[in-house]
Design a protein around this motif. Structure first.
Motif, PDB file in Angstrom:
ATOM      1  N   ASP A 124       0.889  -1.313   0.059  1.00  0.00           N
ATOM      2  CA  ASP A 124       0.137  -0.037  -0.014  1.00  0.00           C
ATOM      3  C   ASP A 124       0.728   1.220  -0.073  1.00  0.00           C
ATOM      4  O   ASP A 124       0.664   2.226   0.595  1.00  0.00           O
ATOM      5  N   GLY A 125       2.022   1.333  -0.733  1.00  0.00           N
ATOM      6  CA  GLY A 125       2.751   2.273  -0.746  1.00  0.00           C
ATOM      7  C   GLY A 125       3.689   2.721   0.362  1.00  0.00           C
ATOM      8  O   GLY A 125       4.315   3.687   0.747  1.00  0.00           O
ATOM      9  N   LEU A 126       3.682   1.574   1.434  1.00  0.00           N
ATOM     10  CA  LEU A 126       4.336   1.743   2.644  1.00  0.00           C
ATOM     11  C   LEU A 126       5.422   0.742   2.896  1.00  0.00           C
ATOM     12  O   LEU A 126       5.388  -0.634   2.391  1.00  0.00           O
ATOM     13  N   LEU A 127       6.433   1.216   3.752  1.00  0.00           N
ATOM     14  CA  LEU A 127       7.258   0.136   3.963  1.00  0.00           C
ATOM     15  C   LEU A 127       7.034  -0.737   5.394  1.00  0.00           C
ATOM     16  O   LEU A 127       6.490   0.092   6.253  1.00  0.00           O
ATOM     17  N   VAL A 128       6.828  -1.861   5.227  1.00  0.00           N
ATOM     18  CA  VAL A 128       6.578  -2.713   6.714  1.00  0.00           C
ATOM     19  C   VAL A 128       7.368  -3.651   6.966  1.00  0.00           C
ATOM     20  O   VAL A 128       7.930  -4.496   6.099  1.00  0.00           O
ATOM     21  N   ASP A 129       7.956  -3.412   8.049  1.00  0.00           N
ATOM     22  CA  ASP A 129       8.867  -4.434   8.775  1.00  0.00           C
ATOM     23  C   ASP A 129       8.155  -5.696   9.240  1.00  0.00           C
ATOM     24  O   ASP A 129       7.292  -5.562  10.131  1.00  0.00           O
ATOM     25  N   VAL A 130       8.811  -6.758   8.728  1.00  0.00           N
ATOM     26  CA  VAL A 130       7.875  -7.987   9.253  1.00  0.00           C
ATOM     27  C   VAL A 130       8.979  -8.648  10.210  1.00  0.00           C
ATOM     28  O   VAL A 130      10.127  -9.034   9.577  1.00  0.00           O
ATOM     29  N   MET A 131       8.814  -8.938  11.510  1.00  0.00           N
ATOM     30  CA  MET A 131      10.028  -9.535  12.256  1.00  0.00           C
ATOM     31  C   MET A 131       9.157 -10.714  12.937  1.00  0.00           C
ATOM     32  O   MET A 131       8.226 -10.974  13.364  1.00  0.00           O
ATOM     33  N   TRP A 132      10.275 -11.831  13.339  1.00  0.00           N
ATOM     34  CA  TRP A 132       9.677 -13.262  14.082  1.00  0.00           C
ATOM     35  C   TRP A 132      10.874 -13.322  14.972  1.00  0.00           C
ATOM     36  O   TRP A 132      11.950 -13.088  14.797  1.00  0.00           O
ATOM     37  N   ASP A 133      10.191 -14.121  16.061  1.00  0.00           N
ATOM     38  CA  ASP A 133      11.235 -14.725  17.237  1.00  0.00           C
ATOM     39  C   ASP A 133      10.315 -15.835  17.601  1.00  0.00           C
ATOM     40  O   ASP A 133       9.467 -15.985  18.262  1.00  0.00           O
ATOM     41  N   LEU A 134      11.186 -17.264  17.189  1.00  0.00           N
ATOM     42  CA  LEU A 134      10.278 -18.345  17.559  1.00  0.00           C
ATOM     43  C   LEU A 134      11.462 -19.226  18.400  1.00  0.00           C
ATOM     44  O   LEU A 134      11.094 -20.375  18.274  1.00  0.00           O
TER      45      LEU A 134
END
Length: 301
Positions: A237-247
């Motif tokens: 949507d025209g945005l930078l989105v950070d996707v983070m995970w900790d498993l």
């Protein structure tokens, strides 16, 4: 000079518009694995009142022994809106009103979930209303029910409230598939999000993390026993989105492990290079961040 969004978008994972879904009432479900249902959903709203103060209003929906539960907290910072804070108030009835003091203001809450309908989890989807009034000023208005009866009590001539959703968190128990919906900006679409932690070719010795948005696999992480923490940038949507995970705990603790996933948009200042000219618009400077936090636990303990 090019903006950081245009620079990053060359390397970030793009979610094509052709895969973007319009608002719908159902979350996307994998045909092979049934997603877990959240037992707690917490939404934080930033509301601006006429005195130019910003208040954080936290609404928590949960499942309990007697049915659905609703809790509200009003503060001026994240620390004062913790669910363990003494300012939290549990609304036990299906319909009613409550008045309390917070942030040197009088808070009035009107709610009605007596005929609410639920699709996926403790948060109602239709036929409900939650209204928050601060010092006789309308601040938050949620739901789709006719609030005419309530608005008569709080001066119907008031302007529409100014509020925005700044964070949403969902808690799951059990399963390895988590499905939800999120809107990352006020002008964006509502997207279906599916997170799967499954074995590679049904071999649980080699777990794989898959992130899907609008039924499209955005990225996949293999060798999770080595890559149990990480992050990926997506362009949505025209945005930078950070996707983070900790498993880490989910993988290496036998019974009490939890997995944490976060989707976080970058604000106007965070999404600009420090070399860019400083003549950015006020709207861009004040662009609010939005974060979606998903916490998945193996057991309730």
């Amino acid at each position: 000079m090019r903006s950081i969004a245009s620079c990053y978008s060359e390397y970030a994972v793009k979610v094509s518009d052709s895969y973007c879904s319009g608002p719908s009432s159902q979350v996307y479900l994998s045909p092979n694995l049934a997603p877990s249902t959240p037992n707690t959903v917490t939404c934080k709203y930033k509301a601006k009142i006429s005195s130019q103060r910003n208040l954080l209003i936290t609404i928590t929906w949960c499942n309990n022994l007697i049915g659905q539960g609703l809790t509200i907290n009003v503060g001026e910072s994240l620390s004062t809106t913790s669910k363990f804070n003494s300012n939290s108030h549990q609304l036990r009835k299906n319909k009613g009103s409550k008045t309390f003091k917070s942030c040197n203001s009088e808070i009035e809450v009107f709610w009605d979930v007596s005929n609410a309908q639920y699709i996926n989890g403790p948060e109602p989807s239709t036929r409900f209303s939650v209204i928050v009034v601060v010092d006789s000023e309308l601040c938050l208005l949620l739901g789709d029910m006719n609030e005419e009866l309530h608005l008569k009590k709080i001066h119907s001539e008031q302007p529409a409230p100014k509020f925005s959703l700044v964070s949403r968190s969902e808690n799951f128990i059990g399963s390895t598939v988590y499905s939800t919906k999120a809107q990352f900006c006020d002008t964006g679409l509502t997207h279906d999000i599916l997170i799967k932690c499954t074995g590679e070719e049904e071999d649980w010795r080699n777990p794989v993390l898959s992130i899907c948005i609008d039924q499209k696999k955005i990225f996949q992480v293999k060798r999770l026993r080595w890559n149990f923490r990480g992050n990926q940038i997506i362009f949505l949507d025209g945005l930078l989105v950070d996707v983070m995970w900790d498993l880490h705990d989910w993988l290496f603790k036998q019974t009490s492990g939890c997995a944490v996933f976060m989707f976080r948009t970058r604000s106007g200042l965070d999404s600009r290079l420090w070399l860019e000219e400083k003549s950015s618009s006020l709207e861009e400077k004040e662009r609010a961040e939005f974060s979606l936090l998903i916490c998945a636990c193996k057991s309730p303990d």
